[in-house]
Write a protein that holds these residues in place. Structure first.
Motif, PDB file in Angstrom:
ATOM      1  N   ILE A 112       0.836  -1.202   0.000  1.00 54.16           N
ATOM      2  CA  ILE A 112       0.000   0.000   0.000  1.00 54.16           C
ATOM      3  C   ILE A 112       0.872   1.253   0.000  1.00 54.16           C
ATOM      4  CG2 ILE A 112      -1.643   1.345   1.363  1.00 54.16           C
ATOM      5  CD1 ILE A 112      -2.797  -1.319   2.359  1.00 54.16           C
ATOM      6  N   HIS A 113       1.934   1.237   0.802  1.00 52.88           N
ATOM      7  CA  HIS A 113       2.827   2.391   0.867  1.00 52.88           C
ATOM      8  C   HIS A 113       3.523   2.606  -0.465  1.00 52.88           C
ATOM      9  CE1 HIS A 113       6.488   4.672   2.143  1.00 52.88           C
ATOM     10  NE2 HIS A 113       5.593   5.294   2.896  1.00 52.88           N
ATOM     11  N   LEU A 114       3.958   1.537  -1.104  1.00 52.55           N
ATOM     12  CA  LEU A 114       4.583   1.660  -2.422  1.00 52.55           C
ATOM     13  C   LEU A 114       3.616   2.235  -3.448  1.00 52.55           C
ATOM     14  CD1 LEU A 114       6.638  -1.653  -2.725  1.00 52.55           C
ATOM     15  CD2 LEU A 114       7.551   0.666  -2.932  1.00 52.55           C
ATOM     16  N   LYS A 115       2.395   1.754  -3.409  1.00 51.26           N
ATOM     17  CA  LYS A 115       1.401   2.220  -4.385  1.00 51.26           C
ATOM     18  C   LYS A 115       1.131   3.709  -4.236  1.00 51.26           C
ATOM     19  CE  LYS A 115      -3.373   1.537  -5.948  1.00 51.26           C
ATOM     20  NZ  LYS A 115      -4.611   0.747  -5.824  1.00 51.26           N
ATOM     21  N   SER A 116       1.008   4.178  -2.995  1.00 52.54           N
ATOM     22  CA  SER A 116       0.650   5.584  -2.774  1.00 52.54           C
ATOM     23  C   SER A 116       1.836   6.520  -2.970  1.00 52.54           C
ATOM     24  CB  SER A 116       0.069   5.760  -1.379  1.00 52.54           C
ATOM     25  OG  SER A 116       0.973   5.321  -0.390  1.00 52.54           O
ATOM     26  N   THR A 117       3.002   6.167  -2.466  1.00 48.14           N
ATOM     27  CA  THR A 117       4.143   7.081  -2.543  1.00 48.14           C
ATOM     28  C   THR A 117       4.779   7.105  -3.925  1.00 48.14           C
ATOM     29  OG1 THR A 117       5.605   5.331  -1.704  1.00 48.14           O
ATOM     30  CG2 THR A 117       4.671   6.871  -0.102  1.00 48.14           C
ATOM     31  N   GLN A 118       4.757   5.986  -4.640  1.00 49.23           N
ATOM     32  CA  GLN A 118       5.332   5.926  -5.984  1.00 49.23           C
ATOM     33  C   GLN A 118       4.291   6.104  -7.076  1.00 49.23           C
ATOM     34  OE1 GLN A 118       7.785   2.439  -6.440  1.00 49.23           O
ATOM     35  NE2 GLN A 118       8.982   2.858  -4.585  1.00 49.23           N
ATOM     36  N   ARG A 119       3.049   6.387  -6.676  1.00 48.12           N
ATOM     37  CA  ARG A 119       1.953   6.626  -7.610  1.00 48.12           C
ATOM     38  C   ARG A 119       1.792   5.478  -8.596  1.00 48.12           C
ATOM     39  NH1 ARG A 119       0.359  11.102  -4.649  1.00 48.12           N
ATOM     40  NH2 ARG A 119       2.149  12.474  -4.339  1.00 48.12           N
ATOM     41  N   ARG A 120       1.972   4.276  -8.087  1.00 51.40           N
ATOM     42  CA  ARG A 120       1.877   3.100  -8.973  1.00 51.40           C
ATOM     43  C   ARG A 120       0.422   2.701  -9.158  1.00 51.40           C
ATOM     44  NH1 ARG A 120       6.000  -1.527  -7.159  1.00 51.40           N
ATOM     45  NH2 ARG A 120       4.714  -2.597  -8.723  1.00 51.40           N
ATOM     46  N   ASP A 124      -0.726  -0.315 -11.127  1.00 49.78           N
ATOM     47  CA  ASP A 124      -0.568  -1.510 -11.957  1.00 49.78           C
ATOM     48  C   ASP A 124      -1.168  -2.711 -11.251  1.00 49.78           C
ATOM     49  OD1 ASP A 124       1.710  -2.929 -10.386  1.00 49.78           O
ATOM     50  OD2 ASP A 124       2.515  -0.928 -10.732  1.00 49.78           O
ATOM     51  N   GLU A 125      -1.440  -3.731 -12.014  1.00 45.65           N
ATOM     52  CA  GLU A 125      -2.107  -4.912 -11.469  1.00 45.65           C
ATOM     53  C   GLU A 125      -1.241  -5.648 -10.462  1.00 45.65           C
ATOM     54  OE1 GLU A 125      -3.378  -7.406 -14.623  1.00 45.65           O
ATOM     55  OE2 GLU A 125      -4.831  -5.960 -15.437  1.00 45.65           O
ATOM     56  N   GLN A 126       0.077  -5.604 -10.636  1.00 46.11           N
ATOM     57  CA  GLN A 126       0.947  -6.357  -9.734  1.00 46.11           C
ATOM     58  C   GLN A 126       0.882  -5.815  -8.311  1.00 46.11           C
ATOM     59  OE1 GLN A 126       4.966  -7.187 -11.011  1.00 46.11           O
ATOM     60  NE2 GLN A 126       5.732  -7.137  -8.904  1.00 46.11           N
ATOM     61  N   ILE A 127       0.934  -4.474  -8.152  1.00 49.34           N
ATOM     62  CA  ILE A 127       0.922  -3.923  -6.798  1.00 49.34           C
ATOM     63  C   ILE A 127      -0.437  -4.130  -6.149  1.00 49.34           C
ATOM     64  CG2 ILE A 127       0.203  -1.570  -7.359  1.00 49.34           C
ATOM     65  CD1 ILE A 127       2.989  -2.593  -4.899  1.00 49.34           C
ATOM     66  N   ASP A 128      -1.521  -3.997  -6.930  1.00 53.79           N
ATOM     67  CA  ASP A 128      -2.852  -4.284  -6.384  1.00 53.79           C
ATOM     68  C   ASP A 128      -2.962  -5.758  -6.004  1.00 53.79           C
ATOM     69  OD1 ASP A 128      -3.615  -1.689  -6.687  1.00 53.79           O
ATOM     70  OD2 ASP A 128      -4.810  -2.005  -8.495  1.00 53.79           O
ATOM     71  N   GLY A 129      -2.377  -6.617  -6.831  1.00 51.01           N
ATOM     72  CA  GLY A 129      -2.397  -8.048  -6.525  1.00 51.01           C
ATOM     73  C   GLY A 129      -1.642  -8.373  -5.254  1.00 51.01           C
ATOM     74  N   ASP A 130      -0.502  -7.693  -5.034  1.00 48.49           N
ATOM     75  CA  ASP A 130       0.257  -7.902  -3.798  1.00 48.49           C
ATOM     76  C   ASP A 130      -0.566  -7.491  -2.578  1.00 48.49           C
ATOM     77  OD1 ASP A 130       2.520  -8.916  -4.990  1.00 48.49           O
ATOM     78  OD2 ASP A 130       3.485  -6.960  -5.223  1.00 48.49           O
TER      79      ASP A 130
END
Length: 628
Positions: free
Chosen positions: A290-298, A300-306
């Motif tokens: 979640i932190h990676l997704k928000s701070t790196q503005r990602r 993609d399906e992989q980060i949501d899948g994680d």
């Protein structure tokens, strides 16, 4: 470095069953109800009743030696004698916290938690819908991550010393699954993220003083307490998430506790749990994603899948472990409530279980483990709080204000307040226990008002009474800056200042319950101005403590006017935080405040003398936040 004090308690004899005709249970330990004369009298009468029943049964013995079996004991059967009798002051008045009327007591030593839970078990009920169960096994990416051909046994040993003499040695073995062959060396010896420097105070401030309470001084040291002795086994595809959690997410959590006990949250709480608690590990890995997704503005399906994969595995592991280790389940459940307060944005398009559903489950475990009583004082022994219960208390009280209901353990806090029993909240979050107990009382009044159980006159009388109790918690000396002239943090001054901020927010919260209260009233403007002044005594910026003040900022900010100095000071502190102000509870609070201000300004322009309540705005927007 001085060695921590080791307290050696006399060995207690095991619980034995009395084989006498009275059918009583005995334990070589003074029961908690013994010090209360009224409870002791009640227990005496109960025992007399049982003796009379037993005598009646004896008279029914036939000459042949057979007996007429006595009727089974009903609800008047006393609980285990080492525990206090439940009273009305022990439980919250809410239905969820009342003692069941069927005679089953959470105080009984003989409730077998190893048996499969009944279908109505509160904990399992919160996770029955299985809202987080998409078919991940059809995705090759997750199939690869799910392969675990290797099993690694990790043996942990700990030694207790008294006066430099070894007295006790314990060992335990944990088995972990791994996708890659087990390494031959400890990865902490070669990877940068686990070096000793990681566990030192990384802020720009030094530390002058230690904490008021030591959560670990009265218990054996937790396993794997040293950073170099912890081996956290994860799959190859999850190693980057683990690294990111330890490198970037951990430093965002419990900043005040880190000042009081530098490195303790990592080495004594988080890292051991990551190494030994699969539920907790999956929780933390999802937080890292979640932190990676928000701070790196990602996007993609992989980060949501994680995120979703670890959420699902965490819930599944919780349900599987509920009968094995209640403490581990409680650790993970509290983590699933607490860690999201440090990561993520205001909204998410991914399904998740609400924080209050997690807390209902956690409160069920707290009652089973009787943690709400662990800091009670017995036999002249100095009370010492449980870290988990301190965290649960914090969530319970602030969470109650989010929902507009009474805290689940409000009665327990009331008793602790009367007895002066600590909950360790000052060391964990910075606010004094007594002020937090008063916020619990105000939340109860808020719930009574919302349910229309009392009229406006009664509300005003209770507001006046609670205000006088808040007066009793005021400091006797003027505030001093939490940073010394040399740039070091003064933990006691920091706690005093944070407590003052919470106390003023509590006053604003309390005055807001008076009928027709609004932000344009003079006394409300005065309180908001005083809150603004105290904020200047608390360090700001990325290494400061604004993210520990989200609840006071919400309560004070919601009553601030457009030309209030509070808004200007808050804007300055937001600017100093930089991009850190956008995420976690702080970011959500700022977004909520701006919406409250917009709607309140519109209401006042329309000529209405009322303030828009922040809780109403949250309902309108569908925001289900825990702002701590």
């Amino acid at each position: 470095m001085a060695k921590p004090a080791v307290t050696v308690a006399p060995k207690q004899s095991p619980l034995k069953e009395n084989k006498s005709k009275d059918s009583l249970q005995c334990e070589y330990k003074r029961p908690l109800w013994w010090s209360n004369a009224e409870q002791r009298k009640q227990m005496k009468e109960t025992i007399k009743t049982i003796i009379k029943r037993t005598k009646t049964t004896e008279k029914a013995v036939k000459p042949t030696g057979s007996v007429n079996h006595a009727q089974p004991m009903g609800a008047d059967t006393p609980p285990g004698l080492s525990h206090s009798l439940p009273t009305s002051a022990t439980y919250s008045a809410t239905p969820q916290t009342r003692l069941p009327s069927d005679g089953g007591s959470p105080y009984s030593h003989y409730h077998d938690f190893n048996q499969p839970p009944p279908s109505h078990d509160p904990f399992n009920a919160y996770y029955e819908p299985h809202v987080l169960s998409p078919p991940y096994d059809t995705n090759p990416y997750y199939t690869q991550c799910a392969q675990t051909p290797y099993e690694v046994d990790i043996k942990t040993e700990r030694q207790m010393y008294v006066d430099d003499i070894p007295t006790r040695k314990d060992s335990s073995t944990s088995t972990f699954s791994t996708f890659h062959p087990p390494p031959g060396v400890n990865p902490f010896s070669s990877e940068d993220w686990a070096q000793d420097g990681m566990f030192e105070n990384t802020g720009v401030f030094g530390v002058e003083q230690g904490p008021e309470y030591d959560f670990y001084a009265h218990a054996p040291p937790p396993p794997l307490a040293s950073s170099h002795s912890v081996h956290i086994e994860v799959d190859d595809c999850d190693r980057p998430l683990l690294d990111h959690f330890i490198d970037n997410v951990l430093r965002l959590t419990l900043p005040i506790y880190e000042v009081n006990v530098p490195g303790s949250a990592r080495s004594s709480v988080v890292l051991p749990a990551l190494a030994t608690n699969k539920c907790y590990l999956h929780c933390c890995l999802s937080m890292a994603a979640i932190h990676l997704k928000s701070t790196q503005r990602r996007q993609d399906e992989q980060i949501d899948g994680d995120i979703m994969r670890h959420r699902v595995e965490c819930v599944q592991a919780l349900c599987a472990a509920i009968n094995d280790d209640h403490h581990q389940v409680l650790d993970a459940t509290l983590g699933m409530i607490f860690f999201p307060c440090s990561v993520g944005g205001a909204e998410s398009d991914l399904p998740d279980i609400p924080w209050h559903s997690h807390f209902e489950a956690a409160s069920s475990l707290v009652r089973k483990l009787q943690l709400q009583h662990t800091s009670d004082q017995h036999g002249g022994e100095k009370p010492h709080p449980s870290f988990n219960m301190s965290l649960a208390t914090w969530i319970d009280i602030i969470g109650a204000t989010m929902l507009g209901r009474s805290p689940l353990f409000a009665d327990a806090y009331r008793v602790k307040n009367e007895r002066g029993t600590p909950s360790g909240l000052s060391d964990v979050m910075g606010c004094d226990d007594r002020v937090m107990y008063m916020i619990s009382e105000i939340a109860c009044l808020d719930a009574l008002k919302a349910s229309q159980a009392i009229d406006g006159y009664q509300v005003c009388e209770l507001v006046r009474s609670l205000g006088e109790h808040l007066d009793a918690t005021e400091p006797r000396s003027p505030l001093e800056h939490a940073v010394s002239p040399t740039g070091a943090i003064r933990p006691k001054h920091l706690a005093t200042n944070v407590t003052s901020v919470f106390r003023l927010a509590a006053r604003i919260y309390l005055c807001g319950l008076v009928p027709d209260a609004n932000r344009q009233q003079d006394h409300m403007k005065t309180l908001v101005e005083r809150l603004t002044t105290v904020l200047e005594y608390i360090p700001a910026g990325p290494e400061g403590f604004d993210r520990s003040l989200v609840w006071p900022l919400l309560i004070g900010g919601s009553m601030s006017t457009p030309n209030s100095r509070f808004r200007m000071v808050l804007d300055e502190r937001i600017a100093r935080l930089g991009e850190h102000s956008e995420f976690g509870s702080f970011g959500r609070t700022i977004r909520l405040l701006r919406e409250v201000w917009r709607q309140s300004d519109e209401v006042e322009r329309a000529g209405e003398e009322r303030s828009v309540h922040w809780r109403d705005v949250m309902r309108q927007k569908g925001w289900d936040f825990l702002l701590i």
